[in-house]
Design a protein around this motif. Structure first.
Motif, short mmCIF file in Angstrom:
data_model
loop_
_atom_site.label_atom_id
_atom_site.label_comp_id
_atom_site.label_asym_id
_atom_site.label_seq_id
_atom_site.Cartn_x
_atom_site.Cartn_y
_atom_site.Cartn_z
N ILE A 1 39.34 39.04 11.47
CA ILE A 1 39.75 39.51 13.15
C ILE A 1 39.80 38.35 13.51
O ILE A 1 38.96 37.05 13.16
CB ILE A 1 38.01 40.05 13.24
CG1 ILE A 1 38.17 41.74 12.38
CG2 ILE A 1 37.90 40.23 14.72
CD1 ILE A 1 37.55 42.54 11.83
N THR A 2 40.18 37.93 15.07
CA THR A 2 39.87 37.33 15.99
C THR A 2 39.09 37.60 16.96
O THR A 2 39.57 39.17 17.47
CB THR A 2 41.70 36.48 15.89
OG1 THR A 2 42.02 37.10 16.08
CG2 THR A 2 41.59 35.71 14.28
N GLN B 1 26.86 37.87 12.72
CA GLN B 1 27.29 38.92 12.53
C GLN B 1 28.47 39.21 11.98
O GLN B 1 28.82 39.80 10.46
CB GLN B 1 26.60 39.64 12.58
CG GLN B 1 24.93 39.83 12.85
CD GLN B 1 24.76 41.67 12.84
OE1 GLN B 1 24.89 42.44 12.97
NE2 GLN B 1 24.39 41.38 14.33
N VAL B 2 30.04 39.08 12.54
CA VAL B 2 31.31 39.58 12.04
C VAL B 2 32.24 38.42 11.55
O VAL B 2 32.36 38.66 10.45
CB VAL B 2 31.69 39.39 13.87
CG1 VAL B 2 33.23 40.38 13.45
CG2 VAL B 2 30.95 40.80 15.13
N GLY B 3 31.24 37.06 11.64
CA GLY B 3 32.11 36.05 10.67
C GLY B 3 33.70 36.33 11.52
O GLY B 3 34.93 36.38 10.33
N PHE B 4 34.69 36.16 12.85
CA PHE B 4 35.67 35.78 13.30
C PHE B 4 36.18 34.41 12.44
O PHE B 4 35.61 33.37 12.27
CB PHE B 4 35.53 35.64 14.89
CG PHE B 4 35.16 36.37 15.40
CD1 PHE B 4 35.69 37.45 15.31
CD2 PHE B 4 33.65 36.48 16.46
CE1 PHE B 4 34.84 39.06 16.44
CE2 PHE B 4 33.23 37.66 16.88
CZ PHE B 4 33.58 38.63 16.87
N ALA B 5 37.93 35.03 11.75
CA ALA B 5 38.68 34.07 11.64
C ALA B 5 38.12 32.83 12.52
O ALA B 5 38.93 31.24 12.50
CB ALA B 5 39.97 34.45 10.75
N SER B 6 38.78 33.07 13.94
CA SER B 6 38.61 32.08 15.03
C SER B 6 38.16 32.58 16.73
O SER B 6 38.35 34.62 16.20
CB SER B 6 40.00 31.15 15.30
OG SER B 6 41.25 32.09 15.19
N ALA B 7 38.66 32.23 17.09
CA ALA B 7 37.66 32.44 18.67
C ALA B 7 37.87 31.48 19.34
O ALA B 7 38.45 30.30 20.03
CB ALA B 7 36.89 32.84 18.68
N CYS C 1 50.64 44.03 9.50
CA CYS C 1 49.72 42.50 9.07
C CYS C 1 48.44 42.83 9.30
O CYS C 1 48.18 43.80 10.25
CB CYS C 1 50.14 41.62 10.27
SG CYS C 1 52.05 40.43 9.62
N HIS C 2 47.31 42.27 8.51
CA HIS C 2 45.70 42.59 8.08
C HIS C 2 45.26 41.19 9.47
O HIS C 2 44.08 41.35 9.08
CB HIS C 2 45.30 42.58 6.86
CG HIS C 2 46.21 43.70 5.99
ND1 HIS C 2 45.67 44.25 4.63
CD2 HIS C 2 46.93 45.01 6.49
CE1 HIS C 2 46.18 45.25 4.10
NE2 HIS C 2 46.75 45.83 5.48
N HIS C 3 45.73 41.55 10.70
CA HIS C 3 44.68 40.62 11.40
C HIS C 3 44.18 41.19 12.45
O HIS C 3 46.07 42.14 13.28
CB HIS C 3 45.76 39.50 11.80
CG HIS C 3 45.18 38.95 12.93
ND1 HIS C 3 46.27 38.51 13.62
CD2 HIS C 3 44.14 38.73 13.39
CE1 HIS C 3 45.42 37.89 14.76
NE2 HIS C 3 44.56 38.09 14.86
N VAL C 4 44.07 41.75 13.40
CA VAL C 4 43.25 42.05 14.14
C VAL C 4 43.36 41.23 15.61
O VAL C 4 41.65 40.85 15.71
CB VAL C 4 42.64 42.94 14.75
CG1 VAL C 4 42.37 44.61 15.78
CG2 VAL C 4 43.03 44.69 13.42
N HIS C 5 43.59 41.28 16.88
CA HIS C 5 42.44 40.27 18.28
C HIS C 5 41.81 41.26 18.48
O HIS C 5 42.84 41.90 18.98
CB HIS C 5 44.18 39.72 18.14
CG HIS C 5 43.33 38.21 19.52
ND1 HIS C 5 42.55 36.84 19.45
CD2 HIS C 5 43.03 38.43 20.49
CE1 HIS C 5 42.40 36.61 20.47
NE2 HIS C 5 42.29 37.92 21.52
N LEU C 6 40.60 41.19 18.54
CA LEU C 6 39.95 42.25 18.96
C LEU C 6 38.73 41.43 20.05
O LEU C 6 37.37 41.08 19.66
CB LEU C 6 39.08 42.66 18.02
CG LEU C 6 38.62 43.96 17.88
CD1 LEU C 6 39.81 45.31 18.44
CD2 LEU C 6 37.40 44.69 17.21
N PRO C 7 39.08 40.76 21.12
CA PRO C 7 38.20 40.49 22.28
C PRO C 7 36.77 41.17 22.59
O PRO C 7 36.55 42.58 22.52
CB PRO C 7 38.65 40.88 23.62
CG PRO C 7 41.05 40.28 22.95
CD PRO C 7 40.12 41.59 21.84
#
Ligand code: 5AD
Ligand code: SF4
Length: 459
Positions: free
Chosen positions: A317-318, A342-348, A274-280
């Motif tokens: 990216i979340t 700048q990053v524009g996270f999908a959610s946080a 999947c094209h999703h990364v949870h990147l704290p």
């Protein structure tokens, strides 16, 4: 990814007649804890217990605890205190408390003393001994068991999966990073990777059971294999990707310091990753990142985001962010806001810093006041809400493949599920679509969610 603080109701089915009685497990904390509760359920079912949908109907009630933030800890004490009434009414009820919070000897002892009606208290590492603890409780003995050393990974414990369409698979346990705010390395121990063959076997079994989507779990999946010879997370993705019938592979959590180019390439080229990364990100200030011992800078973080987006145009990216870490000035905090912008996270997931006894940050000077933390959290959440909305709006009029999780039958039936990149989409449909992959044209953003219509053409 789900809410870290979410309290999970027992997901297991209604009370069945069983030889020994019924159990109910309440889970606090992260996906690792959810996975541990699945194992606890499997162990109890092996003993002859079956699941109860309500605490009131259970003969064994377990609390799987979390200690990452103070809030989760307070709730556990509150919840257990409230059990006294149930225990008075039903003296044979077995009450147990386990998980990360109980891995801290002083907290476990405090709880054991404060609540004499609790029968079993044990740390995360001793989960495999649950059957013995329950049996001694049945004979009237109390147990307080904390094992400080790491325990060998036991791959083959029974478990009852909670996910309807997605199954969790542990790939590594523990953490060696010692971020200065974090209690996890103290309660989950040193990092240990599971054997890749055992992981692939588990995934094959899950596919045979009907799962076509899995989530690989670790505190830091990107450091998978450091303690093995010739294993990396990128190689593991390749191996798992080859399992026939597996349509989606998710993974979490990724530490930015260990996210390699090979891993990005594996994500971009393997069709079922999947094209999703949870990147704290934790903070946008280099000074604070250094005090947190995160081992990356805001510049490096942005570079990783750029690389991910260059490799996959639909990647999302979340993140996790902490406000009010000791010494965080207004200038540091504005750097966090700037990086979020700048990053524009999908959610946080956003948190106020919570001092944890035994961690380095808890004794740092310049602790930030509660009022400042609250005010910064509010400003951060306002910005992230705006960014989440903008992020959703870019999907309007695009088609996504939704893996249908469930259907809300109150009113006109509404199905929902996630696209590969973790976007949650709602659309009119019926329960027979649960588990299927449905193309949906996204049409509007309401509050923070995307709504669309099922496309006619088949996949
Ligand atoms: N205070 C606040 N947030 C914390 N987290 C971990 N430890 C703390 C703490 N002491 C957050 C981090 C981590 C997430 C799981 O919880 O953001 O990524
Ligand atoms: Fe905690 Fe840091 Fe390890 Fe994550 S990487 S579990 S934040 S010590």
């Amino acid at each position: 990814m789900e809410n870290y603080n979410m309290e999970r109701k027992s997901p297991f089915s209604e009370v069945k007649m069983s030889e020994r009685g019924a159990y109910y497990i309440e889970t606090f904390g992260c996906q690792m804890n959810v996975r541990d509760s699945e194992t606890a359920a499997g162990l109890l079912e092996t003993l002859g217990f079956s699941s109860a949908s309500e605490k009131e109907n259970a003969d064994v009630i377990l609390f799987n605890t979390c200690c990452v933030r103070d809030h989760a800890e307070k709730r556990v004490f509150g919840n257990i205190g409230a059990m006294k009434e149930l225990k008075d009414a039903k003296p044979n009820l077995i009450l147990g408390v386990f998980g990360c919070m109980m891995q801290q000897p002083e907290v476990a002892q405090k709880l054991y003393k404060r609540f004499p009606f609790v029968d079993i208290v044990f740390g995360t590492n001793l989960l495999s001994r649950l059957p013995a603890f329950v049996e001694s409780a049945e004979h009237g003995s109390r147990t307080l068991a904390i094992e400080e050393n790491n325990i060998q990974i036991e791959d083959d414990l029974p478990s009852i999966r909670t996910g309807m369409i997605n199954a969790f698979v542990n790939i590594n346990y523990g953490c060696d990073n010692f971020c200065t705010y974090c209690i996890v390395p103290y309660v989950r121990g040193r990092e240990r990777s599971r054997d890749p063959k055992a992981i692939v076997e588990e995934v094959k079994k899950l596919v045979a059971e009907g799962y076509s989507e899995i989530t690989l779990l670790g505190q830091n999946v990107n450091s998978y294999g450091k303690d093995l010879s010739d294993a990396t997370f990128a190689k593991l993705l390749q191996l798992v990707s080859g399992v026939e019938g597996l349509k989606r592979i998710r993974f979490m959590t990724s530490h930015p310091k260990d996210l390699s180019d090979e891993m990005i390439e594996a994500m971009a080229t393997l069709p079922n990753v999947c094209h999703h990364v949870h990147l704290p990100m934790q903070s946008g200030s280099n000074e604070i990142l250094s005090r947190m011992n995160r081992k990356y800078t805001r510049e490096r973080y942005l570079e990783i985001v750029r690389k991910l987006r260059n490799a996959m145009d639909d990647v999302e990216i979340t993140t996790d962010i902490i406000v009010g870490f000791p010494g965080e000035t207004e200038e540091d905090f504005s750097q966090t806001l700037d990086l979020v912008d700048q990053v524009g996270f999908a959610s946080a997931f956003t948190f106020k810093y919570s001092p944890r006894m035994g961690t380095r940050a808890a004794t740092m000077e310049d602790q930030v006041s509660e009022a400042t933390k609250r005010e910064r959290l509010h400003r951060l959440n306002e910005l992230q809400e705006k960014k989440s909305r903008e992020n959703n709006e870019k999907y309007v009029d695009r088609v996504g493949i939704v893996h249908v999780e469930d259907c809300d039958m109150r009113g006109d039936p509404v199905c929902y599920g996630k696209c590969s990149n973790f976007k949650m989409v709602y659309f009119a449909g019926s329960p027979d679509l649960i588990g299927q992959y449905i193309p949906v044209r996204m049409e509007k953003v309401r509050k923070n969610s995307l709504y669309g219509t099922q496309e006619d053409q088949p996949l």
